[in-house]
Enzyme design. Structure first.
Site, PDB file in Angstrom:
ATOM      1  N   LYS A 219      11.275   1.712   9.954  1.00 42.43           N
ATOM      2  CA  LYS A 219      10.355   0.586   9.789  1.00 42.43           C
ATOM      3  C   LYS A 219      10.925  -0.607  10.538  1.00 42.43           C
ATOM      4  CE  LYS A 219       8.340  -2.457   6.335  1.00 42.43           C
ATOM      5  NZ  LYS A 219       8.131  -2.715   4.911  1.00 42.43           N
ATOM      6  N   LYS A 272       6.750   3.182  11.327  1.00 47.02           N
ATOM      7  CA  LYS A 272       5.885   2.030  11.118  1.00 47.02           C
ATOM      8  C   LYS A 272       6.380   0.829  11.903  1.00 47.02           C
ATOM      9  CE  LYS A 272       4.710  -1.090   7.432  1.00 47.02           C
ATOM     10  NZ  LYS A 272       5.011  -1.478   6.087  1.00 47.02           N
TER      11      LYS A 272
HETATM   12  C1  PBG Z   1       6.774  -4.114   2.613  1.00 45.57           C
HETATM   13  C2  PBG Z   1       5.639  -3.675   3.418  1.00 45.57           C
HETATM   14  C3  PBG Z   1       5.067  -4.321   4.509  1.00 45.57           C
HETATM   15  C4  PBG Z   1       4.016  -3.542   4.949  1.00 45.57           C
HETATM   16  C5  PBG Z   1       3.963  -2.432   4.131  1.00 45.57           C
HETATM   17  N1  PBG Z   1       4.994  -2.522   3.186  1.00 45.57           N
HETATM   18  C6  PBG Z   1       5.280  -5.621   5.119  1.00 45.57           C
HETATM   19  C7  PBG Z   1       6.538  -6.221   5.419  1.00 45.57           C
HETATM   20  O1  PBG Z   1       7.548  -5.565   5.656  1.00 45.57           O
HETATM   21  O2  PBG Z   1       6.500  -7.434   5.425  1.00 45.57           O
HETATM   22  C8  PBG Z   1       3.141  -3.876   6.106  1.00 45.57           C
HETATM   23  C9  PBG Z   1       1.897  -3.116   6.219  1.00 45.57           C
HETATM   24  C10 PBG Z   1       0.923  -3.698   7.163  1.00 45.57           C
HETATM   25  O3  PBG Z   1       1.195  -4.634   7.919  1.00 45.57           O
HETATM   26  O4  PBG Z   1      -0.196  -3.177   7.149  1.00 45.57           O
HETATM   27  N2  PBG Z   1       6.603  -3.792   1.275  1.00 45.57           N
END
Ligand code: PBG
Length: 349
Positions: A219, A272
C-alpha cells in the site's frame, strides 16, 4: 514488401474479437467499498466521489439489495464513528458502525461476502493509522488510558511518530471484533510491520481460525487517497503517512512487503492503488499464487467521474478500460467504487 502476419484479420468482426479476447472482467471479480456512518437515517453524499455516500446501518438495505440483484459478490466496509479518540477505541467497539453493519448485511444477505477493513485512521482523533508516540501525561483522554497498551512511549522516537508494535494489539482487537460480528474476511490496511501475524494470532485465539486475511500488502503513500479521506473523515491532523505507507517509487520493496505478508499467513494479497501500480500487480501475480486483489482507489474513481461529468471522457468505456487493465495486469479481484455500474455494464454487454 510482403506482409505475412496481419493481426487485423482477427479484428474484423465483433464475433472474431470476442473469440480472441484474452481478458474478461467478470462481476465476480468486483468488490464494492461502503462507508458506514454511525447514527440513524444518514445518507451523506460524498462530494468528491459522485454516486457514493456515507450510509448508516438502517439505510443499507437498498444498497445491499441492489448489489445482490447485480450479483456483486462482496463488500468492503469502512466505519465512520461518532466519537474518535487518541487510540481509536471505536474500532473494536462491538456496537460500532462496522460490526453493526456486518450483522445487518449477513442477516439480509447471508451469501454476500463481507470484508472488514482493519485500520485505526477512521477512529483516531489524530487521523493516523496507529498509536502516536506520546507520553501518558500528554494524552487528554484519561478514560481510555487504562485500555492503552503498556508501551505507548518509545523514547528513541520523536513525539508524533506512529508506533508500530503497540498498534498491533489494537488492530488484532478490531479484527476480532469484526470476525465476532460475522465478517467473512478481514483486510488490514494500516501498514504496520507484523500486522498480518498479529491479526492471525488474535483471530486464532478467538476461535476464528477460518476467517481469512486479505492483506493490503503493498500500500503506497498515495495522493489518490484524497477523496477517501474526505469520505472517511480520516485525514491526518498532523504530518502524513509516509513513515508507514510505501514510497511510490519502490517496486522491489513492494515485493518484500508482499513476501512478509505471505509468510505471516495472508490468505489473499492486495496492491493499492491500482492504476499507477500495474507493474506491481503484474510482478506480484508472477511470483505468488495467492489470490490477488487490486484497489482502484477513490482518486482514480474521482478522476474518471470528473472527466465524464465534463463530457471529456466516455465514462463507460474509460471506466471499463481501466478495470480491464487492472485485471490484465494480473489482479483476480478489484475493489472499486465502480462495482455497481461495472456489474450493470457487464450484464448489458
Ligand atoms: C486506510 C485506508 C485508506 C484507504 C483505504 N484504507 C486511506 C489512507 O491510507 O489514507 C483509501 C481508499 C481509497 O482512496 O479509496 N484505512
Amino acid at each position: 514488401m510482403e506482409i505475412i502476419q496481419r493481426p487485423r484479420r482477427l479484428r474484423r468482426s465483433s464475433t472474431l474479437r470476442r473469440m480472441v479476447r484474452e481478458t474478461v472482467l467478470r462481476t465476480d471479480d468486483l468488490i464494492a467499498p461502503l462507508f458506514i456512518a454511525e447514527g440513524r437515517g444518514v445518507v451523506r453524499p460524498i462530494g468528491s466521489m459522485p454516486g457514493q455516500a456515507q450510509l448508516s446501518v438502517d439505510q443499507l438495505d437498498r444498497e445491499i439489495d441492489e448489489l445482490i440483484e447485480l450479483r456483486v459478490p462482496a463488500v468492503l466496509l469502512f466505519g465512520i464513528p461518532a466519537h474518535k479518540d487518541a487510540n481509536g477505541s471505536a474500532a473494536w467497539d462491538p456496537d460500532g458502525p462496522v460490526p453493526s453493519a456486518i450483522r445487518a448485511i449477513k442477516q439480509r444477505a447471508p451469501d454476500m461476502a463481507v470484508i472488514a477493513d482493519v485500520c485505526l485512521c477512521e477512529y483516531t482523533d489524530h487521523g493516523h493509522c496507529g498509536l502516536v508516540n506520546t507520553r501518558f501525561d500528554d494524552l487528554n483522554v484519561p478514560t481510555v488510558r487504562g485500555d492503552l497498551p503498556e508501551q505507548i512511549f518509545e523514547p528513541t522516537e520523536p513525539e508524533g511518530y506512529v508506533l508500530n508494535d503497540p498498534t498491533l494489539e489494537l488492530l488484532a482487537r478490531a479484527a476480532a471484533a469484526y470476525a465476532d460480528a460475522g465478517a467473512d474476511i478481514v483486510a488490514p490496511s494500516a501498514m504496520m510491520d507484523g500486522q498480518v501475524a498479529a491479526i492471525r494470532a488474535g483471530l486464532d485465539r478467538g476461535g476464528h481460525i477460518s476467517v481469512p486475511i486479505m492483506a493490503y500488502a503493498a500500500k503506497f503513500a498515495s495522493a489518490f487517497y484524497g477523496p477517501f479521506r474526505e469520505a472517511a473523515e480520516s485525514t491526518p491532523q498532523f504530518g502524513d503517512r509516509r513513515a508507514y505507507q510505501m514510497d511510490p517509487a519502490n517496486g522491489r520493496e513492494a515485493l518484500r512487503e508482499v513476501a512478509l505478508d505471505a509468510a505471516e499467513g495472508a490468505d489473499m494479497l492486495m496492491v493499492k492503488p491500482a492504476g499507477a501500480y500495474l507493474d506491481i500487480i503484474h510482478a506480484v501475480r508472477e511470483r505468488y499464487d495467492l489470490p490477488l486483489a487490486a484497489y482502484q482507489v477513490s482518486g482514480e474513481y474521482a478522476m474518471l467521474k470528473a472527466a465524464a461529468q465534463n463530457g471529456w471522457l466516455d465514462e463507460r468505456r474509460a471506466a471499463m478500460e481501466s478495470l480491464l487493465g487492472i485485471k490484465r495486469a494480473g489482479a483476480d479481484l478489484i475493489i472499486t467504487y465502480y462495482a455497481k455500474q461495472a456489474a450493470r455494464w457487464i450484464a448489458e454487454a
